[in-house]
Design a protein around this motif. Structure first.
Motif, PDB file in Angstrom:
ATOM      1  N   VAL A  37       0.839  -1.207   0.000  1.00 37.74           N
ATOM      2  CA  VAL A  37       0.000   0.000   0.000  1.00 37.74           C
ATOM      3  C   VAL A  37       0.867   1.247   0.000  1.00 37.74           C
ATOM      4  N   LEU A  38       1.950   1.236   0.799  1.00 41.67           N
ATOM      5  CA  LEU A  38       2.816   2.408   0.813  1.00 41.67           C
ATOM      6  C   LEU A  38       3.506   2.600  -0.537  1.00 41.67           C
ATOM      7  N   LEU A  39       3.873   1.498  -1.177  1.00 42.05           N
ATOM      8  CA  LEU A  39       4.455   1.592  -2.517  1.00 42.05           C
ATOM      9  C   LEU A  39       3.476   2.250  -3.483  1.00 42.05           C
ATOM     10  N   LEU A  40       2.215   1.875  -3.379  1.00 38.92           N
ATOM     11  CA  LEU A  40       1.203   2.479  -4.247  1.00 38.92           C
ATOM     12  C   LEU A  40       1.073   3.972  -3.975  1.00 38.92           C
ATOM     13  N   GLN A  41       1.204   4.364  -2.715  1.00 38.16           N
ATOM     14  CA  GLN A  41       1.141   5.789  -2.384  1.00 38.16           C
ATOM     15  C   GLN A  41       2.340   6.536  -2.980  1.00 38.16           C
ATOM     16  N   PHE A  52       9.561  12.711  -4.536  1.00 36.87           N
ATOM     17  CA  PHE A  52      10.196  12.360  -3.274  1.00 36.87           C
ATOM     18  C   PHE A  52       9.293  12.768  -2.103  1.00 36.87           C
ATOM     19  N   PRO A  53       8.128  12.085  -1.973  1.00 36.62           N
ATOM     20  CA  PRO A  53       7.203  12.436  -0.895  1.00 36.62           C
ATOM     21  C   PRO A  53       7.812  12.134   0.472  1.00 36.62           C
ATOM     22  N   SER A  59       1.996   9.692   5.186  1.00 34.56           N
ATOM     23  CA  SER A  59       1.153   9.408   6.346  1.00 34.56           C
ATOM     24  C   SER A  59      -0.215  10.078   6.228  1.00 34.56           C
ATOM     25  N   SER A  60      -0.246  11.240   5.601  1.00 27.93           N
ATOM     26  CA  SER A  60      -1.517  11.972   5.456  1.00 27.93           C
ATOM     27  C   SER A  60      -2.510  11.231   4.569  1.00 27.93           C
ATOM     28  N   CYS A  69       5.688   5.086   8.472  1.00 31.38           N
ATOM     29  CA  CYS A  69       5.993   5.260   7.047  1.00 31.38           C
ATOM     30  C   CYS A  69       7.499   5.288   6.816  1.00 31.38           C
ATOM     31  N   SER A  70       8.230   5.963   7.691  1.00 40.04           N
ATOM     32  CA  SER A  70       9.686   6.015   7.582  1.00 40.04           C
ATOM     33  C   SER A  70      10.286   4.618   7.694  1.00 40.04           C
TER      34      SER A  70
END
Length: 235
Positions: A37-41, A52-53, A59-60, A69-70
């Motif tokens: 899911v984080l990869l998709l974000q 480079f989010p 997290s938002s 997230c880190s």
């Protein structure tokens, strides 16, 4: 509510196209649900122009804290699902950006690996079937030496299962059902570049007229009909 304005807002948000292959197999390449899911974000931010989010920005959009997230980002970089590259703006300023090239490379490796596994499984089934066909034609279990000969035809001589079965059929038709005769057929075919059933048939047809004459001469006094065949052992 202004539905038209709402639709415009939705369209301006854009869409993210996710490869079906990735969606169906992310867990097989070692990604957990949270990592996926984080990869998709990250992918979504890149598509919108943010290469480079920050963990806070990610997290938002998620239920994870910026610390979580880190931590996930570090795992993704360490496990080579994403990488951090340097870019150079038109004004000469260096900047960092996320790259999903490692992810796509892993997917490519996965596809190749799956393809090889399927081919190996298919080959194993074909070879197992080959032994069964030989035992059926010989009406007995094959000896260890005969099994070794079959393996040698496949591994050393690099004959396909299809060609070996064709040679077996030729031996059956010829009435010379033995491994020496089949080996001779395969030797002749390989020497003449025969690799397909069609080539094997054409190769045999060149010798049929001569063989028919021999067969006719041998059965002049016989009323029985015989099946002409090419005697590979006499070549």
């Amino acid at each position: 509510m202004d539905y038209k304005q709402l639709m415009v807002s939705w369209m301006e948000e854009g869409t993210v196209s996710i490869p079906q292959l990735l969606l169906s197999n992310y867990h097989k390449i070692g990604l957990s649900e949270s990592e996926f899911v984080l990869l998709l974000q990250v992918y979504s931010f890149i598509e919108k122009g943010n290469n480079f989010p920050t963990p806070e920005e990610l997290s938002s959009q998620m239920s994870f804290s910026s610390e979580e997230c880190s931590s996930i980002l570090r795992r993704l970089v360490q496990n080579q699902f994403i990488s951090i590259e340097e870019g150079n703006s038109s004004s000469g300023i260096l900047y960092e950006k996320y790259s999903l090239k490692p992810l796509w490379a892993k997917m490519a490796e996965f596809v190749l690996s799956e393809s090889k596994s399927e081919n190996m499984e298919k080959t194993l089934l074909e070879e197992t079937d080959l032994y069964t066909v030989f035992e059926q034609e010989f009406s007995r279990p094959l000896s260890p030496l005969e099994c070794e000969t079959l393996a040698m035809w496949i591994d050393q001589d690099e004959h396909t299962v299809v060609i070996i079965k064709a040679a077996l059929r030729e031996a059956v038709i010829s009435g010379k059902l033995n491994f020496r005769y089949i080996d001779r057929i395969l030797f002749e075919w390989k020497k003449n570049g025969v690799k397909t059933i069609e080539q094997a048939k054409k190769h045999g047809e060149r010798f049929r007229p001569h063989q028919k004459m021999q067969s006719a001469a041998q059965t002049v006094k016989s009323d029985k009909k015989t099946v002409p065949f090419y005697n590979w052992l006499e070549q």
